[in-house]
Design an enzyme around this catalytic site. Structure first.
Site, short mmCIF file in Angstrom:
data_model
loop_
_atom_site.label_atom_id
_atom_site.label_comp_id
_atom_site.label_asym_id
_atom_site.label_seq_id
_atom_site.Cartn_x
_atom_site.Cartn_y
_atom_site.Cartn_z
N ASP A 60 32.78 42.01 48.46
CA ASP A 60 33.67 40.87 48.29
C ASP A 60 34.06 40.75 46.81
O ASP A 60 33.30 41.14 45.93
CB ASP A 60 32.98 39.57 48.72
CG ASP A 60 32.69 39.52 50.20
OD1 ASP A 60 33.31 40.29 50.95
OD2 ASP A 60 31.83 38.70 50.60
N GLN A 61 35.22 40.17 46.57
CA GLN A 61 35.69 40.00 45.20
C GLN A 61 34.64 39.33 44.31
O GLN A 61 34.43 39.72 43.17
CB GLN A 61 36.97 39.18 45.17
CG GLN A 61 37.54 38.96 43.77
CD GLN A 61 38.81 38.15 43.77
OE1 GLN A 61 39.17 37.53 44.77
NE2 GLN A 61 39.52 38.14 42.66
#
Length: 214
Positions: A60-61
């Site tokens: 995930d970012q």
């Protein structure tokens, strides 16, 4: 080794690259021009002969840590197969926003995407996909708990939902802006700390370790 393009490369050869991704940087391009900067784009710029889609898996970012990418189609196919067959060792360190009473265990929940609130995932025991995570308590720190996660499956937001949901740990990961009280990118205290797989060409076992930056 942190390069001029901001990539922290921990391993590199002719067919694979392993980077230590900072929180806040995308793994792959997102929608719109503003979201094109990512690990995959920086690796392609560094290796002009690289395949168009070098990402083998994603973080995930807001998740930091170890990420493997393939430079050739053959390496991508091999590594993707290792991930699909669950032959890859993965461990994460997280800081949980609460004090856990237990010392460890296994979380097994079914969840799916909420199409009306992307990319939010929701618990759904009927139509959801099964996610399995082992966890171990490491320490208590000022009302929070440091935990090691060992995911058996690799669903989207699996560790974040398994942590926050009442049928999981019951507390969100610190800084989670989807399932907790985080207010922006780069705050999530979730770090991919170990990655273990076989080299796609030599078949030699490779293991990379990255200490959590929090």
């Amino acid at each position: 080794m942190i390069l001029p393009d901001g990539l922290n490369v921990v391993y590199e050869d002719d067919v694979i690259v392993v980077v230590d991704k900072p929180s806040g940087l995308l793994s792959v391009p997102g929608k719109g021009e503003a979201n094109q900067d990512c690990v995959a784009a920086r690796v392609r710029a560094r290796h002009p002969g690289c395949i168009d889609q070098p990402s083998v898996h994603r973080l995930d970012q807001d998740t930091s840590g170890l990420l493997a990418l393939a430079l050739t189609a053959e390496a991508h196919r091999d590594l993707s197969g290792q991930f699909m067959d669950r032959l890859v060792g993965k461990r994460y360190i997280a800081l949980i926003d609460g004090v856990l009473e237990g010392q460890g265990g296994t979380i097994e929940l079914k969840f799916r995407l909420d199409p009306d609130n992307r990319p939010f995932q929701v618990y759904d025991p009927v139509n959801g996909k099964r996610g399995v995570t082992r966890w171990r308590k490491l320490s208590e720190e000022n009302g929070r708990t440091r935990v090691e996660f060992m995911p058996h499956t690799g669903r989207t937001h699996q560790l974040r939902l398994h942590s926050a949901h009442e049928k999981g740990l019951g507390f969100p990961i610190v800084g989670d802006r989807l399932y907790g009280t985080g207010t922006g990118p780069g705050q999530l205290k979730l770090h991919a700390s170990l990655l273990r797989f076989r080299h796609p060409v030599s078949r030699a076992p490779l293991e990379f370790v990255s200490p959590a930056p929090f």
